[in-house]
Design a protein around this motif. Sequence first.
Motif, mmCIF file in Angstrom:
data_model
loop_
_atom_site.group_PDB
_atom_site.id
_atom_site.type_symbol
_atom_site.label_atom_id
_atom_site.label_comp_id
_atom_site.label_asym_id
_atom_site.label_seq_id
_atom_site.Cartn_x
_atom_site.Cartn_y
_atom_site.Cartn_z
ATOM 1 N N VAL A 177 0.865 -1.177 0.000
ATOM 2 C CA VAL A 177 0.000 0.000 0.000
ATOM 3 C C VAL A 177 0.903 1.230 0.000
ATOM 4 O O VAL A 177 1.811 1.353 0.828
ATOM 5 N N TYR A 178 0.640 2.153 -0.934
ATOM 6 C CA TYR A 178 1.455 3.364 -1.067
ATOM 7 C C TYR A 178 0.645 4.572 -0.600
ATOM 8 O O TYR A 178 -0.543 4.694 -0.910
ATOM 9 N N LYS A 188 -3.986 7.576 -0.175
ATOM 10 C CA LYS A 188 -3.450 6.384 -0.842
ATOM 11 C C LYS A 188 -3.214 6.704 -2.315
ATOM 12 O O LYS A 188 -4.031 7.362 -2.960
ATOM 13 N N ILE A 189 -2.083 6.206 -2.817
ATOM 14 C CA ILE A 189 -1.734 6.438 -4.217
ATOM 15 C C ILE A 189 -1.282 5.124 -4.842
ATOM 16 O O ILE A 189 -1.039 4.138 -4.147
ATOM 17 N N SER A 190 -1.129 5.144 -6.148
ATOM 18 C CA SER A 190 -0.668 3.947 -6.849
ATOM 19 C C SER A 190 0.855 3.857 -6.781
ATOM 20 O O SER A 190 1.540 4.832 -6.458
ATOM 21 N N LYS A 196 6.712 8.353 -9.327
ATOM 22 C CA LYS A 196 6.788 9.663 -9.986
ATOM 23 C C LYS A 196 7.082 10.769 -8.976
ATOM 24 O O LYS A 196 7.931 11.647 -9.221
ATOM 25 N N LEU A 197 6.407 10.733 -7.832
ATOM 26 C CA LEU A 197 6.629 11.746 -6.802
ATOM 27 C C LEU A 197 8.018 11.609 -6.182
ATOM 28 O O LEU A 197 8.698 12.604 -5.907
ATOM 29 N N TYR A 198 8.438 10.373 -5.976
ATOM 30 C CA TYR A 198 9.760 10.117 -5.407
ATOM 31 C C TYR A 198 10.842 10.720 -6.307
ATOM 32 O O TYR A 198 11.754 11.420 -5.840
ATOM 33 N N GLN A 199 10.719 10.474 -7.593
ATOM 34 C CA GLN A 199 11.712 10.969 -8.547
ATOM 35 C C GLN A 199 11.686 12.486 -8.669
ATOM 36 O O GLN A 199 12.705 13.116 -8.960
#
Length: 232
Positions: A177-178, A188-190, A196-199
């Motif tokens: 679960v992200y 919650k996100i996919s 994408k957010l991490y990068q």
Amino acid sequence: MKKLLSLILSAVLIFSVFPSMNVEAANTNKEAGKAYADIIQNYLTAAELDADAEVSDKINPEILGGLYYSGGTMYRIMDYNNDGVPELFIGLKSSGFDGGTIYDVYTFYKGKAVQLMTGIGYRAGSCILCKNGIIKDIWADGATHSGVKFHKLPKNKNRLKTAIELEVLGDGYGKAVYTKTVNGKATKISEKQYIKLYQKYDRPIKTTFYKADSKAISNIRNGSFTYDVVSF
């Protein structure tokens, strides 16, 4: 003629402001340098005493284990959020492989050095400097539960603000679960959104660190923050 006179007066005003700004910056650096020199000295003393308990209350205890594998104490003092106030980053050069670890972070606020992060290093967290003034802080709570906080230091403030926190909780069987948290609100996100957010925020910068020793401390007390570069 009036336009020319106006331009001349504007130029005089601009150049008259610069000296006062330089003096103010020099004074801020000197006052911050005195406080930062004491902090760096505590770390040097801990290293000299082989992590003796009598100085451990003045430093981040996470550094004690790292001293045994250290290639020396290192520091960097710079204005990380462009508000005219320098921040202190102090850590250890790693021995046996390239790189180093930041163990403590301070800013100078209302005449005092203020610690911005606690428990950096080993398993507690990290301090990785990224583009746009972002500080990356990774944490883990077991093999299947981990996350990362991306902090920023607002201008003229004495505490970090978390721009976004990303978290992943696995079930041990390949499913996870992200979650993203912004301004205290968790969503919650996919997995794709997580990546994408991490990068977007995870853009580490190469930072020059300097060797911490008695001469460096003397320079820092006088507001001079550069010294012998630590090579990795």
